[in-house]
Design a protein around this motif. Structure first.
Motif, PDB file in Angstrom:
ATOM      1  N   GLY A  30      59.243  -9.332 -10.349  1.00 19.80           N
ATOM      2  CA  GLY A  30      59.130  -9.941  -9.034  1.00 19.80           C
ATOM      3  C   GLY A  30      58.299  -9.070  -8.106  1.00 19.80           C
ATOM      4  O   GLY A  30      57.667  -8.096  -8.525  1.00 19.80           O
ATOM      5  N   LEU A  31      58.318  -9.391  -6.821  1.00 13.30           N
ATOM      6  CA  LEU A  31      57.473  -8.678  -5.865  1.00 13.30           C
ATOM      7  C   LEU A  31      57.850  -7.202  -5.749  1.00 13.30           C
ATOM      8  O   LEU A  31      56.968  -6.337  -5.730  1.00 13.30           O
ATOM      9  CB  LEU A  31      57.556  -9.358  -4.495  1.00 13.30           C
ATOM     10  N   LEU A  32      59.151  -6.876  -5.659  1.00 14.81           N
ATOM     11  CA  LEU A  32      59.558  -5.477  -5.465  1.00 14.81           C
ATOM     12  C   LEU A  32      59.098  -4.564  -6.595  1.00 14.81           C
ATOM     13  O   LEU A  32      58.488  -3.511  -6.330  1.00 14.81           O
ATOM     14  CB  LEU A  32      61.078  -5.392  -5.287  1.00 14.81           C
ATOM     15  N   PRO A  33      59.350  -4.899  -7.874  1.00 13.24           N
ATOM     16  CA  PRO A  33      58.849  -4.005  -8.928  1.00 13.24           C
ATOM     17  C   PRO A  33      57.327  -3.937  -8.986  1.00 13.24           C
ATOM     18  O   PRO A  33      56.769  -2.907  -9.382  1.00 13.24           O
ATOM     19  CB  PRO A  33      59.433  -4.598 -10.216  1.00 13.24           C
ATOM     20  N   LEU A  34      56.633  -4.995  -8.565  1.00 11.65           N
ATOM     21  CA  LEU A  34      55.167  -4.946  -8.529  1.00 11.65           C
ATOM     22  C   LEU A  34      54.692  -3.984  -7.445  1.00 11.65           C
ATOM     23  O   LEU A  34      53.747  -3.209  -7.649  1.00 11.65           O
ATOM     24  CB  LEU A  34      54.588  -6.341  -8.288  1.00 11.65           C
ATOM     25  N   VAL A  35      55.347  -4.031  -6.286  1.00 12.42           N
ATOM     26  CA  VAL A  35      55.015  -3.077  -5.222  1.00 12.42           C
ATOM     27  C   VAL A  35      55.319  -1.655  -5.692  1.00 12.42           C
ATOM     28  O   VAL A  35      54.513  -0.729  -5.491  1.00 12.42           O
ATOM     29  CB  VAL A  35      55.798  -3.403  -3.934  1.00 12.42           C
ATOM     30  N   ALA A  36      56.475  -1.479  -6.340  1.00 11.19           N
ATOM     31  CA  ALA A  36      56.848  -0.151  -6.844  1.00 11.19           C
ATOM     32  C   ALA A  36      55.846   0.353  -7.872  1.00 11.19           C
ATOM     33  O   ALA A  36      55.558   1.554  -7.939  1.00 11.19           O
ATOM     34  CB  ALA A  36      58.247  -0.195  -7.455  1.00 11.19           C
ATOM     35  N   LEU A  37      55.291  -0.559  -8.669  1.00 11.58           N
ATOM     36  CA  LEU A  37      54.296  -0.177  -9.670  1.00 11.58           C
ATOM     37  C   LEU A  37      53.066   0.425  -9.007  1.00 11.58           C
ATOM     38  O   LEU A  37      52.583   1.496  -9.412  1.00 11.58           O
ATOM     39  CB  LEU A  37      53.911  -1.410 -10.496  1.00 11.58           C
ATOM     40  N   SER A  38      52.562  -0.239  -7.966  1.00  6.63           N
ATOM     41  CA  SER A  38      51.375   0.280  -7.286  1.00  6.63           C
ATOM     42  C   SER A  38      51.679   1.515  -6.459  1.00  6.63           C
ATOM     43  O   SER A  38      50.907   2.480  -6.458  1.00  6.63           O
ATOM     44  CB  SER A  38      50.768  -0.817  -6.393  1.00  6.63           C
ATOM     45  N   VAL A  39      52.803   1.505  -5.740  1.00 14.21           N
ATOM     46  CA  VAL A  39      53.170   2.692  -4.952  1.00 14.21           C
ATOM     47  C   VAL A  39      53.437   3.870  -5.880  1.00 14.21           C
ATOM     48  O   VAL A  39      53.021   5.006  -5.611  1.00 14.21           O
ATOM     49  CB  VAL A  39      54.401   2.403  -4.076  1.00 14.21           C
ATOM     50  N   GLY A  40      54.115   3.610  -6.998  1.00 12.86           N
ATOM     51  CA  GLY A  40      54.413   4.675  -7.947  1.00 12.86           C
ATOM     52  C   GLY A  40      53.170   5.305  -8.535  1.00 12.86           C
ATOM     53  O   GLY A  40      53.115   6.524  -8.750  1.00 12.86           O
ATOM     54  N   ALA A  41      52.142   4.482  -8.790  1.00  8.63           N
ATOM     55  CA  ALA A  41      50.886   5.008  -9.341  1.00  8.63           C
ATOM     56  C   ALA A  41      50.062   5.745  -8.302  1.00  8.63           C
ATOM     57  O   ALA A  41      49.271   6.630  -8.644  1.00  8.63           O
ATOM     58  CB  ALA A  41      50.068   3.855  -9.930  1.00  8.63           C
ATOM     59  N   THR A  42      50.241   5.393  -7.024  1.00  7.02           N
ATOM     60  CA  THR A  42      49.425   5.980  -5.957  1.00  7.02           C
ATOM     61  C   THR A  42      50.061   7.240  -5.380  1.00  7.02           C
ATOM     62  O   THR A  42      49.395   8.255  -5.175  1.00  7.02           O
ATOM     63  CB  THR A  42      49.223   4.954  -4.823  1.00  7.02           C
ATOM     64  N   LEU A  43      51.343   7.158  -5.110  1.00  6.96           N
ATOM     65  CA  LEU A  43      52.049   8.231  -4.410  1.00  6.96           C
ATOM     66  C   LEU A  43      52.439   9.319  -5.406  1.00  6.96           C
ATOM     67  O   LEU A  43      53.594   9.462  -5.798  1.00  6.96           O
ATOM     68  CB  LEU A  43      53.293   7.661  -3.720  1.00  6.96           C
ATOM     69  N   GLY A  44      51.437  10.098  -5.836  1.00 12.64           N
ATOM     70  CA  GLY A  44      51.663  11.162  -6.797  1.00 12.64           C
ATOM     71  C   GLY A  44      51.794  12.500  -6.110  1.00 12.64           C
ATOM     72  O   GLY A  44      52.271  12.599  -4.977  1.00 12.64           O
ATOM     73  N   THR A  45      51.350  13.545  -6.780  1.00 14.32           N
ATOM     74  CA  THR A  45      51.498  14.891  -6.216  1.00 14.32           C
ATOM     75  C   THR A  45      50.450  15.194  -5.155  1.00 14.32           C
ATOM     76  O   THR A  45      50.534  16.233  -4.502  1.00 14.32           O
ATOM     77  CB  THR A  45      51.380  15.944  -7.331  1.00 14.32           C
ATOM     78  N   GLY A  46      49.475  14.297  -4.979  1.00 17.93           N
ATOM     79  CA  GLY A  46      48.404  14.557  -4.021  1.00 17.93           C
ATOM     80  C   GLY A  46      48.902  14.887  -2.635  1.00 17.93           C
ATOM     81  O   GLY A  46      48.437  15.837  -1.996  1.00 17.93           O
ATOM     82  N   ILE A  47      49.882  14.122  -2.133  1.00 20.16           N
ATOM     83  CA  ILE A  47      50.363  14.339  -0.779  1.00 20.16           C
ATOM     84  C   ILE A  47      51.039  15.696  -0.632  1.00 20.16           C
ATOM     85  O   ILE A  47      51.092  16.265   0.460  1.00 20.16           O
ATOM     86  CB  ILE A  47      51.327  13.205  -0.358  1.00 20.16           C
ATOM     87  N   PHE A  48      51.538  16.257  -1.733  1.00 23.68           N
ATOM     88  CA  PHE A  48      52.203  17.555  -1.651  1.00 23.68           C
ATOM     89  C   PHE A  48      51.199  18.698  -1.462  1.00 23.68           C
ATOM     90  O   PHE A  48      51.575  19.787  -1.053  1.00 23.68           O
ATOM     91  CB  PHE A  48      53.040  17.812  -2.905  1.00 23.68           C
ATOM     92  N   VAL A  49      49.938  18.459  -1.784  1.00 22.69           N
ATOM     93  CA  VAL A  49      48.941  19.545  -1.730  1.00 22.69           C
ATOM     94  C   VAL A  49      47.697  19.195  -0.928  1.00 22.69           C
ATOM     95  O   VAL A  49      46.966  20.079  -0.504  1.00 22.69           O
ATOM     96  CB  VAL A  49      48.507  19.965  -3.164  1.00 22.69           C
ATOM     97  N   VAL A  50      47.413  17.904  -0.683  1.00 24.89           N
ATOM     98  CA  VAL A  50      46.125  17.513  -0.121  1.00 24.89           C
ATOM     99  C   VAL A  50      45.943  17.989   1.313  1.00 24.89           C
ATOM    100  O   VAL A  50      44.821  18.241   1.760  1.00 24.89           O
ATOM    101  CB  VAL A  50      45.933  15.980  -0.214  1.00 24.89           C
ATOM    102  N   LEU A  51      47.038  18.156   2.051  1.00 26.52           N
ATOM    103  CA  LEU A  51      46.915  18.623   3.428  1.00 26.52           C
ATOM    104  C   LEU A  51      46.317  20.021   3.505  1.00 26.52           C
ATOM    105  O   LEU A  51      45.683  20.376   4.499  1.00 26.52           O
ATOM    106  CB  LEU A  51      48.280  18.600   4.119  1.00 26.52           C
ATOM    107  N   ALA A  52      46.512  20.813   2.460  1.00 24.20           N
ATOM    108  CA  ALA A  52      45.939  22.169   2.446  1.00 24.20           C
ATOM    109  C   ALA A  52      44.420  22.114   2.483  1.00 24.20           C
ATOM    110  O   ALA A  52      43.772  23.017   3.021  1.00 24.20           O
ATOM    111  CB  ALA A  52      46.404  22.919   1.199  1.00 24.20           C
TER     112      ALA A  52
END
Length: 466
Positions: A30-52
Motif C-alpha cells: 500500500g501507500l505507507l510501505p511504498l513511501v517507506a521504500l523511497s524514504v528508506g533508500a534516500t535517508l541513509g548515512t549521508g545526513i549524519f556526515v554531509v553537514l561537515a
C-alpha cells in the motif's frame, strides 16, 4: 530491420503496462510501505556526515541549500511521478526509457542503474562495520577487530559486518514482499525517530547568534552547499521499482515518490537548522561525525555517539534492503524483455524472484567483503544522474507522442520542469572528476559489449519484429 531501427524501436507503453498488469509478482504494498521504500533508500548515512562538508561553506544558510537541493530533486521526482503513474511496472527508469527513447537507450539506462544499485549498496554496506563497532563500544564495551570490520584497503581483510548486513537483507527479501515491506517500514520509522530526537535535543541549546551571519559566502556559498548535499536526495525513485507489487500503482506510486521527497527534505532541513543553531557551522565542519559532535557539545556526554551510531546502523540496513530490492526488480523487467537471462525473472512460491535475489545478494556481499570500493562510489553518482536525465527527457517525449495515454499524475509546466531537471543533471555530472568519468566509461564499454553480444540478439521486441 536495420541496426538503427533496432536501437530506436520503442516498446509501446500500453504493452509494458499490460505485462505489468499480468505479473507473477504479488500485489501487497500500500501507500505507507511504498513511501517507506523511497524514504528508506534516500535517508541513509549521508545526513549524519554531509553537514561537515556543506555547513562551513554555506554557513547557517545551509538550510537554504537543502531546500534548493530538494527543489532540484523535485524536477526529476515530478518526471518520475508522471511516468510511474503512466507505466506502472518494476523496471523504473529502464522501462520508461524503453517506452520513449528506444531499446539502446533503455539498455544504457538499465546498465547505469545496475552500477548505481550494485556498487552503491556494496559501498554503503562496507560502512556498516564502523557504525556497528561504535554502537557496540558504547553499549557493551566491545568491538570487532579492524581486520574483520574495516573497509577493504583501509586496514580490513574481510569485512564481515558488510557481508552480514547484505545477507540479512537478502534473507528478508526472500521472505516475501509483504514481510520485507514491514521490515522497511519499521526500520525507516526508527531511524526517523533517532533524527527527530536529535532535533529535539539540539533545539534545547539553540542560540540565534549561531545563525549570523546567515550567508557569509552569499549566493555562491548556498549554491556550493546545495551541490554538496544533492546526492543525499538520491533514492526517492525507489518506489518506482515496486510498480508490479503495489496494490494500486497508478494512484500510489506518484504519491509515494512525492511524499517521500517531502518527508526527506523536511527531515534534512530540521536537522540542519537544529544542528547549526546549537553549535554553529564552523563546529560542524570539525568532524565528519557532525551530528555526534553537535550532541556531545550540547549534552557534554558520550552517549550521543552511541545513539547516532544506532541511527546509522538502522539507516545502512534499510538502504541495503531497499536498494537490493530495486536492483532485483529492474533485472526482472530486463529479463522479461530478453536482454538478460530469463531465469532472473522466474519467481518462487512466495512470488519472489528467488534466483535473482540470491544472485544479487551474493555478488553484493562479495563486493562488500573484499573489494576496495571507496574510489568507485562517485561513479554511482554518474549512473544515477544519467538515469535521471533520461527520465526527464522521456517524460517529455511520451507526453507529446502519447498525449491521450492514461496518466494518474501530470508533471506541471511541461516541458520546462523536466528540461530544468536535465540541465541540473548535466551541471552535476560535469562537476565530477576525471577518474569517475574513466570508471563510468569502462563500465559503459562493458555494457555495450554485453548488449551487442547477448542482449540485442535475444531481444524479444526485435525478434517479434523479425
Amino acid at each position: 530491420m536495420s541496426y538503427a531501427q533496432q536501437f530506436t524501436r520503442v516498446k509501446p507503453a500500453e504493452r509494458i503496462s499490460d505485462e505489468g498488469a499480468h505479473t507473477p509478482l504479488k500485489r501487497t504494498l500500500g501507500l505507507l510501505p511504498l513511501v517507506a521504500l523511497s524514504v528508506g533508500a534516500t535517508l541513509g548515512t549521508g545526513i549524519f556526515v554531509v553537514l561537515a562538508d556543506a555547513a562551513p561553506t554555506a554557513g547557517p544558510a545551509v538550510v537554504v541549500s537543502f531546500v534548493l537541493a530538494g527543489l532540484a530533486a523535485l524536477c526529476s521526482a515530478l518526471s518520475y511521478a508522471e511516468l510511474a503513474g503512466s507505466v506502472p511496472v518494476s523496471g523504473s527508469a529502464y522501462s520508461y526509457a524503453y517506452a520513449t527513447l528506444g531499446e539502446l537507450v533503455a539498455w544504457i539506462c538499465g546498465w547505469c542503474l545496475l552500477l548505481e544499485y550494485g556498487v552503491s549498496v556494496a559501498a554503503v554496506a562496507v560502512g556498516w562495520g564502523g557504525y556497528l563497532n561504535e554502537f557496540l563500544r558504547g553499549t557493551l564495551g566491545v568491538a570487532l577487530p579492524d581486520a574483520l570490520s574495516a573497509p577493504p584497503g583501509e586496514g580490513g581483510v574481510v569485512n564481515v559486518p558488510a557481508v552480514v548486513v547484505v545477507l540479512l537483507a537478502t534473507w528478508v527479501l526472500m521472505l516475501g514482499v509483504r514481510e520485507s515491506g514491514r521490515v522497511t517500514t519499521i526500520t525507516t520509522l526508527l531511524k526517523i525517530a533517532v533524527l527527530v530526537f536529535f532535533v529535539v535535543v539540539a533545539l534545547t541549546a539553540f542560540r540565534t547568534s549561531n545563525m549570523v551571519p546567515f550567508a557569509p559566502a552569499g549566493v555562491a556559498g548556498i549554491s556550493a552547499g546545495a551541490s554538496a548535499v544533492f546526492f543525499s536526495f538520491i533514492g526517492f525513485d525507489a518506489a518506482s521499482t515496486a510498480g508490479e507489487e503495489a496494490r494500486n500503482p497508478k494512484r500510489d506510486l506518484p504519491r509515494a515518490i512525492m511524499i517521500s521527497l517531502l518527508v526527506v527534505t523536511a527531515v534534512y532541513v530540521l536537522v540542519a537548522f537544529a544542528a547549526v543553531g546549537a553549535v554553529g557551522p564552523a563546529k560542524l565542519g570539525e568532524s565528519e561525525a557532525s551530528l555526534a559532535t553537535a550532541l556531545e557539545v550540547v549534552t557534554g556526554q558520550g552517549w550521543p555517539a552511541t545513539l547516532l551510531a544506532l541511527g546509522a546502523v538502522l539507516a545502512i540496513a534499510t538502504v541495503v534492503l531497499t536498494v537490493l530490492y530495486g536492483q532485483t526488480r529492474i533485472l526482472v523487467s530486463m529479463s522479461r524483455d530478453g536482454l538478460v537471462p530469463a531465469k532472473l525473472a522466474q519467481v518462487n512460491r512466495r512470488s519472489v524472484p528467488g534466483f535473482n535475489t540470491l544472485l544479487v545478494g551474493g555478488v553484493v556481499a562479495l563486493l562488500a567483503a573484499v573489494v576496495p570500493l571507496s574510489d568507485l562510489t562517485d561513479a554511482t553518482s554518474i549512473g544515477t544522474l544519467v538515469a535521471f536525465g533520461i527520465v526527464n527527457i522521456g517524460v517529455v517525449v511520451l507526453r507529446y507522442r502519447k498525449p491521450d495515454l492514461d496518466r494518474s499524475f501530470r508533471t506541471p509546466l511541461m516541458p520546462w520542469v523536466p528540461l530544468i531537471g536535465v540541465a541540473l543533471c548535466v551541471y552535476l555530472v560535469l562537476g565530477l572528476d576525471a577518474f569517475t568519468w574513466a570508471v563510468f566509461g569502462v563500465w559503459m564499454l562493458v555494457g555495450l559489449v554485453v548488449y551487442f553480444a547477448y542482449g540485442m540478439p535475444r531481444s524479444k521486441l526485435n525478434r517479434a519484429a523479425g
